[in-house]
Design an enzyme around this catalytic site. Structure first.
Site, PDB file in Angstrom:
ATOM      1  N   PRO A  29       0.829  -1.214   0.000  1.00  0.00           N
ATOM      2  CA  PRO A  29       0.000   0.000   0.000  1.00  0.00           C
ATOM      3  C   PRO A  29       0.862   1.262   0.000  1.00  0.00           C
ATOM      4  O   PRO A  29       1.821   1.363   0.750  1.00  0.00           O
ATOM      5  CB  PRO A  29      -0.812  -0.121   1.290  1.00  0.00           C
ATOM      6  N   LEU A  30       0.506   2.202  -0.878  1.00  0.00           N
ATOM      7  CA  LEU A  30       1.269   3.443  -1.037  1.00  0.00           C
ATOM      8  C   LEU A  30       0.310   4.621  -1.119  1.00  0.00           C
ATOM      9  O   LEU A  30      -0.394   4.787  -2.110  1.00  0.00           O
ATOM     10  CB  LEU A  30       2.103   3.393  -2.326  1.00  0.00           C
ATOM     11  N   GLN A  64      -7.117  -1.647   1.082  1.00  0.00           N
ATOM     12  CA  GLN A  64      -6.618  -1.574   2.450  1.00  0.00           C
ATOM     13  C   GLN A  64      -7.519  -0.638   3.255  1.00  0.00           C
ATOM     14  O   GLN A  64      -7.635   0.552   2.945  1.00  0.00           O
ATOM     15  CB  GLN A  64      -5.174  -1.089   2.508  1.00  0.00           C
ATOM     16  N   TYR A 121      -1.406   3.458  13.525  1.00  0.00           N
ATOM     17  CA  TYR A 121      -2.776   3.927  13.347  1.00  0.00           C
ATOM     18  C   TYR A 121      -3.693   3.236  14.371  1.00  0.00           C
ATOM     19  O   TYR A 121      -3.218   2.587  15.291  1.00  0.00           O
ATOM     20  CB  TYR A 121      -3.215   3.725  11.904  1.00  0.00           C
TER      21      TYR A 121
END
Length: 357
Positions: A23-24, A98, A177
């Protein structure tokens, strides 16, 4: 010996190779967190990955504090994701969403709400906003009613992901997170059933994962953890005592795969000398294990060949090399990414990186 370039089954997903796109966050959505058409071109360019894990995607306005990042809580967002997933599928690719709640890592100027977390803590550094970086704010500890509401948000986002054409979801439980803030004793100071012992701190992760599984199935559900070191001020005094049981729990829930982000002492971000935990986790997690963080071609090939992991997720190399799989197969040089364009809103540094000749 398994090869990095061989197919692998990840739950219900048939991945044509073991090179995953990590994930980016790229910030190419709108201020209303709606995906934009250019994102279809970007993801389709990278569809040769065995599996694309989408950029972190907000489950609610409360949980999405990154400017111009996309969400999955509204019908408008679902409709905007559909041409993106369709473009990936048209190139014979696979993509999962995601699911992201940023917890205390949001600023009220972006969400319109006070940040929330497991406890009344605040991020250690300035946060991204539409007006540049601003000082972090103290988070409001979640009540049990809040937790129930957020579980509903995860359920809705997972359902929306399938409606939008994704092949599954990954629960973002890493990188400091919200879920990570519950897992670690450096940020979780609760005295109720969600705090204290490792078992209690794992409870929120378990409830989120169970809810997503009940909504879309375990074979379409995966999780990302970052089990060692400090990530955005989120740290644990005894990480093995919480992350190994967490991995065992996820194995028992029969998720499709587990991804670990594991920075080392020389990592690009979040450097740490804390021992990596993929070894102990491998003993209790028998489903496909994916590792991520600064892998070179040779390291990735060896890690899969020796069975240390079943696949490798590449982040920044995919950012600058849409044809990364081809380059790794043929041992070709890689384009270097341009940090100036990571979070801008145009095509430069997004869809204009050249293919190998």
């Amino acid at each position: 010996m398994p090869s990095l370039f061989e197919p692998i089954k990840l739950g219900s997903i048939y991945a044509k190779n073991r090179i995953l796109m990590a994930p980016l966050t790229r910030a190419r959505g709108t201020r209303q967190h709606v995906p934009t058409p250019i994102m279809a071109e970007y993801y389709a360019q990278r569809a040769t990955a065995g599996l694309i894990i989408s950029e972190a995607t907000g489950i609610s306005r409360e949980g999405l504090g990154w400017p111009y990042a996309p969400g999955l809580w509204s019908q408008e967002q679902v409709e905007a994701w559909k041409p993106i997933t369709a473009a990936v599928h048209a190139k014979d690719g696979k993509i999962v969403a995601q699911l992201w709640h940023m917890g205390r890592m949001v600023h009220s100027s972006v969400t319109g709400q006070q940040p929330v977390s497991s406890s009344a803590t605040k991020a250690p550094e300035p946060l991204h906003t539409y007006d540049g970086k601003q000082a972090p704010e103290v988070a409001r500890p979640l009540t049990k009613d809040d937790i129930a509401r957020i579980l509903n948000d995860y359920e809705k986002a997972a359902r929306n992901a399938l409606d939008a054409g994704f092949d599954g979801v990954q629960i973002h439980a890493a990188n400091g997170y919200l879920i990570d803030e519950f897992l670690r004793d450096g940020t979780n100071h609760r005295s109720d059933e969600y705090g204290g012992s490792p078992e209690n701190r794992i409870r929120f992760l378990r409830e989120v994962t169970e809810r997503v599984i009940a909504t879309i199935g375990a074979d379409r559900t995966s999780v990302r953890l970052s089990p060692n070191g400090d990530t955005q001020g989120c740290i644990d005094s005894h990480p093995e005592q919480v992350f190994v049981p967490a991995a065992k729990l996820l194995n028992d829930l029969d998720i499709a795969f587990l991804e670990l982000r594991e920075p080392g002492p020389h990592g690009t971000f979040g450097k740490t000398d804390q021992p990596k935990l993929h070894g102990p986790i491998r003993k209790v997690f028998t489903k496909p294990l994916v590792l991520n963080q600064d892998y070179t071609r040779d390291e990735a090939i060896e890690t899969v060949a020796t069975g240390v992991a079943d696949a490798i997720a590449f982040g920044r190399p995919f950012l600058a090399n849409p044809d990364l799989v081809h380059r790794l197969q043929d041992n070709l040089p890689l384009n270097k990414d341009d940090i100036r364009t990571w979070y801008t809103q145009g095509a430069e540094g997004y869809t204009d990186y050249p293919l190998a000749q």
